[in-house]
Design an enzyme around this catalytic site. Structure first.
Site, short mmCIF file in Angstrom:
data_model
loop_
_atom_site.label_atom_id
_atom_site.label_comp_id
_atom_site.label_asym_id
_atom_site.label_seq_id
_atom_site.Cartn_x
_atom_site.Cartn_y
_atom_site.Cartn_z
N GLU A 36 1.81 -6.54 -5.35
CA GLU A 36 1.52 -5.64 -6.47
C GLU A 36 2.76 -4.89 -6.95
O GLU A 36 3.14 -5.01 -8.11
CB GLU A 36 0.42 -4.63 -6.09
CG GLU A 36 0.10 -3.65 -7.18
CD GLU A 36 -1.26 -2.97 -7.00
OE1 GLU A 36 -1.41 -1.84 -7.49
OE2 GLU A 36 -2.15 -3.58 -6.37
N ASP B 94 0.84 -1.21 0.00
CA ASP B 94 0.00 0.00 0.00
C ASP B 94 0.87 1.25 0.00
O ASP B 94 0.71 2.16 -0.81
CB ASP B 94 -0.91 0.00 1.23
CG ASP B 94 -1.68 -1.31 1.34
OD1 ASP B 94 -1.41 -2.09 2.28
OD2 ASP B 94 -2.49 -1.59 0.46
O1 TRH Z 1 4.25 -6.19 0.52
P1 TRH Z 1 3.34 -6.73 -0.47
O2 TRH Z 1 2.90 -8.12 -0.30
O3 TRH Z 1 2.04 -5.81 -0.56
C1 TRH Z 1 0.80 -6.36 -0.87
C2 TRH Z 1 0.23 -5.68 -2.02
O4 TRH Z 1 0.11 -4.37 -1.78
C3 TRH Z 1 -1.15 -6.19 -2.31
O5 TRH Z 1 -1.76 -5.43 -3.33
C4 TRH Z 1 -1.97 -6.03 -1.12
O6 TRH Z 1 -3.21 -6.63 -1.38
C5 TRH Z 1 -1.30 -6.74 -0.01
O7 TRH Z 1 0.00 -6.21 0.23
C6 TRH Z 1 -2.07 -6.51 1.18
O8 TRH Z 1 4.00 -6.68 -1.92
P2 TRH Z 1 4.36 -5.50 -2.91
O9 TRH Z 1 3.16 -4.81 -3.39
O10 TRH Z 1 5.23 -6.12 -3.91
O11 TRH Z 1 5.21 -4.46 -2.06
C7 TRH Z 1 6.48 -4.78 -1.60
C8 TRH Z 1 7.40 -3.58 -1.71
O12 TRH Z 1 8.62 -3.84 -0.98
C9 TRH Z 1 7.83 -3.26 -3.15
O13 TRH Z 1 7.85 -1.86 -3.35
C10 TRH Z 1 9.27 -3.76 -3.19
C11 TRH Z 1 9.71 -3.46 -1.80
N1 TRH Z 1 10.91 -4.17 -1.34
C12 TRH Z 1 12.00 -3.39 -0.98
O14 TRH Z 1 11.98 -2.16 -1.08
N2 TRH Z 1 13.11 -4.03 -0.50
C13 TRH Z 1 13.21 -5.40 -0.40
O15 TRH Z 1 14.24 -5.92 0.02
C14 TRH Z 1 12.06 -6.17 -0.81
C15 TRH Z 1 12.11 -7.65 -0.72
C16 TRH Z 1 10.91 -5.52 -1.26
#
Ligand code: TRH
Length: 386
Positions: free
Chosen positions: A272, A21
């Site tokens: 996402e 989010d």
């Molecule tokens: O964290 P998420 O699983 O978020 C999800 C989605 O928002 C989904 O739509 C929602 O329904 C759910 O939560 C509740 O996955 P997402 O969206 O990939 O976000 C992860 C973020 O973390 C992305 O911007 C990448 C970032 N990230 C880093 O910055 N550093 C890291 O080391 C890693 C592994 C990820």
């Protein structure tokens, strides 16, 4: 058609769970400030998650500026009532009531957007840009859907992203420096480099076993989180194998995580935002979708797979589909072992077709990039349509 373009945007984000989010909200805020010339305030209820993605964030500060964005902690009662020209709530998070009441007192009324979740399903096209009058107040909210087709709002993509990616992927020195900075070592040229970002329950141990049995040099890299915990557990339990290296690293800042996706040959992502970043990385990827009630996520997953594999021949499409299926079914606790599609078979099939799937990933990323990014689409919608 309104005469005046907007200059101030207020973006509201409430952290439900995980990172996505605030990951999406921050990315949009930064693009709106840096590329669309908006004065942007990002209102977030929980700064700790944003602090993980952007270590520069001081979680003790109620108000701070980062990369042209004013980041403000949502405090109840909410007293920040100078309403912006445009108000964007992300994922139906509802701005504070006091602020909505202030919006209704504005002349002219602010433009109000609800940025929705990303889906490849067809119904999105019919719902994109639809108005929703407020039940009580003289306000209308418009739904804005990200998506993969011209009848949607597109995808978040910073203007310089693809040029920076290409530069990094073409520069062996830069990649070696990156690996040294996160692992202290550089993977051997023939090693298959696989990044892992999963939800709890994903079959990480099974995947490590498959990779170990394949005997081909493989690096499994997991930033701190569920995958790293599972990988550590497997590494401790399993008999060491020369061919496989399990690497767990600290959680990376958002921009460094992009580099990890660019530096790897295959990326396991989730949710996402990482799902979209994996596509911009132009590398094969496996999406672990956020599980929804009654298995609704399977429809969403198949809708994307149908678009993504459309340009592939049957065998390559089957290799992608079966590994995604095995990976997502592997994460479903109530599926009996006997009916779990074989992860080992699916892994072997996909790895064997890696080169062709890498070419496909490049073509897919390039086809998505022919469209304007979501930040530009949203600014145009707000300033020239509403
Ligand atoms: O964290 P998420 O699983 O978020 C999800 C989605 O928002 C989904 O739509 C929602 O329904 C759910 O939560 C509740 O996955 P997402 O969206 O990939 O976000 C992860 C973020 O973390 C992305 O911007 C990448 C970032 N990230 C880093 O910055 N550093 C890291 O080391 C890693 C592994 C990820």
């Amino acid at each position: 058609m309104r005469a005046m373009a907007t200059s101030t945007w207020d973006i509201f984000c409430r952290v439900v769970d995980n990172f996505g989010d605030v990951a999406v909200s921050w990315r949009l805020a930064r693009i709106a400030a840096r590329e669309q010339g908006k004065r942007v305030r990002l209102f977030v209820d929980d700064l700790t998650v944003l602090g993980k993605l952007r270590p520069e964030i001081d979680t003790a500060q109620d108000i701070q500026k980062l990369e042209g964005v004013e980041v403000i902690r949502i405090r109840e009662p909410f007293d920040c009532l100078d309403v912006a020209d445009a108000v964007i709530e992300t994922f139906g998070c509802d701005p504070p009531e006091e602020y909505v009441a202030a919006m209704a007192r504005c002349e002219p009324r602010p433009r109000w957007i609800n940025l929705e979740y990303l889906s490849a399903e067809e119904w999105v096209e019919g719902s994109h840009a639809l108005p929703s009058p407020h039940p009580r107040l003289p306000l209308t909210k418009h739904f804005f859907f990200p998506g993969f087709t011209a009848k949607t709002g597109g995808l978040l993509r910073e203007r310089s992203l693809l040029a920076r990616r290409d530069e990094f992927q073409a520069d062996e020195g830069a990649r070696a420096a990156f690996w040294k900075s996160i692992v202290g070592d550089v993977p051997p040229p023939d090693a298959l480099k696989v990044s892992l970002f999963t939800y709890v329950g994903a079959p990480v141990e099974s995947l490590a076993r498959c990779a170990a049995h394949s005997g081909s040099p493989t690096w499994l890299i997991a930033p701190e989180g569920q995958a790293a915990t599972a990988l550590d557990a497997w590494r401790l339990a399993a008999r060491a194998r020369d061919s496989i290296r399990c690497v767990t690293i600290p959680f990376l800042s958002q921009d460094r995580y992009d580099q990890l996706l660019w530096a790897c040959d295959l990326n396991f992502v989730r949710g996402e935002d990482s799902f979209v970043r994996a596509q911009w990385a132009a590398r094969p990827f496996v999406w672990l979708i956020y599980p929804q009630d009654e298995g609704a996520h399977w429809v969403k997953l198949s809708a994307f797979l149908a678009r993504y594999t459309a340009g592939l021949d049957r065998q390559h499409a089957a290799a992608v589909t079966s590994l995604w299926d095995a990976w997502n079914r592997g994460a479903e606790p109530d599926i009996a072992e006997t009916v779990r599609p074989s992860l080992a078979e699916a892994w072997a099939q996909l790895v064997a077709r890696r080169e062709a799937l890498t070419e496909h990933a490049k073509v897919w990323s390039a086809s998505l990039a022919t469209r304007r990014d979501l930040g530009a689409e949203l600014a145009d919608f707000i300033d020239n349509v509403l």
